[in-house]
Design a protein around this motif. Sequence first.
Motif, PDB file in Angstrom:
ATOM      1  N   GLY A 158       2.765  -3.044  -7.000  1.00 44.20           N
ATOM      2  CA  GLY A 158       4.275  -2.888  -6.674  1.00 44.20           C
ATOM      3  C   GLY A 158       4.384  -1.903  -5.510  1.00 44.20           C
ATOM      4  N   GLU A 159       5.374  -1.045  -5.740  1.00 44.31           N
ATOM      5  CA  GLU A 159       5.796  -0.145  -4.426  1.00 44.31           C
ATOM      6  C   GLU A 159       4.826   0.966  -4.096  1.00 44.31           C
ATOM      7  OE1 GLU A 159       8.096   3.613  -6.151  1.00 44.31           O
ATOM      8  OE2 GLU A 159       8.689   2.052  -7.354  1.00 44.31           O
ATOM      9  N   LYS A 160       3.770   1.051  -5.029  1.00 40.26           N
ATOM     10  CA  LYS A 160       2.510   2.002  -4.501  1.00 40.26           C
ATOM     11  C   LYS A 160       1.730   1.432  -3.445  1.00 40.26           C
ATOM     12  CE  LYS A 160       1.840   3.819  -9.054  1.00 40.26           C
ATOM     13  NZ  LYS A 160       0.536   4.004 -10.259  1.00 40.26           N
ATOM     14  N   ALA A 161       1.834   0.075  -3.251  1.00 37.26           N
ATOM     15  CA  ALA A 161       1.071  -0.613  -2.089  1.00 37.26           C
ATOM     16  C   ALA A 161       1.798  -0.929  -1.018  1.00 37.26           C
ATOM     17  CB  ALA A 161       0.555  -1.968  -2.818  1.00 37.26           C
ATOM     18  N   CYS A 162       3.327  -0.480  -0.907  1.00 36.34           N
ATOM     19  CA  CYS A 162       4.126  -1.064   0.112  1.00 36.34           C
ATOM     20  C   CYS A 162       4.027   0.128   1.431  1.00 36.34           C
ATOM     21  CB  CYS A 162       5.480  -1.214  -0.394  1.00 36.34           C
ATOM     22  SG  CYS A 162       5.570  -2.638  -1.638  1.00 36.34           S
ATOM     23  N   GLY A 163       3.770   1.363   1.122  1.00 39.86           N
ATOM     24  CA  GLY A 163       3.737   2.377   2.158  1.00 39.86           C
ATOM     25  C   GLY A 163       5.035   2.425   2.767  1.00 39.86           C
ATOM     26  N   GLU A 164       5.449   2.530   4.036  1.00 35.30           N
ATOM     27  CA  GLU A 164       6.643   2.871   4.740  1.00 35.30           C
ATOM     28  C   GLU A 164       7.427   1.533   4.484  1.00 35.30           C
ATOM     29  OE1 GLU A 164       5.283   2.092   9.238  1.00 35.30           O
ATOM     30  OE2 GLU A 164       5.263   4.058   8.557  1.00 35.30           O
ATOM     31  N   ASN A 165       6.869   0.564   3.968  1.00 33.05           N
ATOM     32  CA  ASN A 165       7.774  -0.814   4.076  1.00 33.05           C
ATOM     33  C   ASN A 165       8.257  -0.951   2.870  1.00 33.05           C
ATOM     34  OD1 ASN A 165       8.596  -2.392   6.264  1.00 33.05           O
ATOM     35  ND2 ASN A 165       7.014  -4.301   5.431  1.00 33.05           N
ATOM     36  N   PHE A 166       8.352  -0.091   1.845  1.00 33.48           N
ATOM     37  CA  PHE A 166       8.496  -0.406   0.494  1.00 33.48           C
ATOM     38  C   PHE A 166      10.035  -0.879   0.289  1.00 33.48           C
ATOM     39  CE2 PHE A 166      11.081   1.929  -2.868  1.00 33.48           C
ATOM     40  CZ  PHE A 166      10.583   1.152  -4.053  1.00 33.48           C
ATOM     41  N   LEU A 167      11.252  -0.172   0.918  1.00 32.01           N
ATOM     42  CA  LEU A 167      12.672  -0.531   0.938  1.00 32.01           C
ATOM     43  C   LEU A 167      12.709  -1.955   1.261  1.00 32.01           C
ATOM     44  CD1 LEU A 167      14.488   2.450   1.683  1.00 32.01           C
ATOM     45  CD2 LEU A 167      14.398   1.543  -0.360  1.00 32.01           C
TER      46      LEU A 167
END
Length: 300
Positions: free
Chosen positions: A120-129
């Motif tokens: 989930g969000e842990k893997a999204c880095g700065e692109n999370f939103l």
Amino acid sequence: MESIVKPKDYTYKERQILINRLCEKYDFVKRFTIGKSCQGKDITALKIGVSESYCLITAGMHGSERITSTVILMFFEQLCKSFKSDGTLQGIKIRKGMLGRGVIIVPCVNPDGCDISLLGEKACGENFLRVKKLCRGNFKKWNANYRGVDLNHNFDADWETLRENEKSLGIIGPAPTRFGGYKPHSEPETVALVNLCKKVNIRHTLALHSQGEVIYWTFGNKAIPRAKKMAEIMATSSGYALDVPINIATGGGFKDWFIKEFSRPGFTVEIGKGENPLPISDAPKIYKQIEEMLILYCIM
């Protein structure tokens, strides 16, 4: 002897450690990197055997289908065990069967997407939103790469027609699935596979996906020597049905591009049944069902 590969959902870091352990135990395995993901992760390939041509098996092209990565690594470990011990697998003497044969596997074509689906969000880095907005917070269904491109829609094989089909369904930009990009081969993961097939003499390809227990083996009207017979053997061995993709599942795929580009057999095998992501507890059962099929594919 205890297996290194467990029926487990592996993150990218865990999978790389696992691959290290396999290479340490089986020193005849050749490991190499075919490219980098959008986030800079290695897209790793493993090779066994020496040949003028190799069969290729890919997995982990879609994030929510990461069970395919575990299953192909389970197979690769068993292949290595039998090769090292001069033993048999499904009654086939592996060293003899692979004489003059070589196998390359790419366990995870889309490491970014698989991590997004798993972590989930842990893997999204700065692109999370942005990722969260695209998937409406349902990270586990994420299939695309980090940029929201479905890699199996991004290959240059009737891509323009596929793009029109996507638009007709309202898929006009980056999405969790089924957006093929703004042009074919726009993604580094796609380019990595294309370059591999152009640099190495690949005699046939097999892409593992989930789910459905079907085998796709055609593209357009191309009549590929050996392909039908190979598909029939694989179907008989696994109990999977032969099928033909329709509508938005047609074109843009790795199998499609390989068939178009090289006029050699290419297959997509949808393993297991259920709703993606399939529970990792299904991996041993799925593997048992397709082990013989994978061996036969490698020695054909």
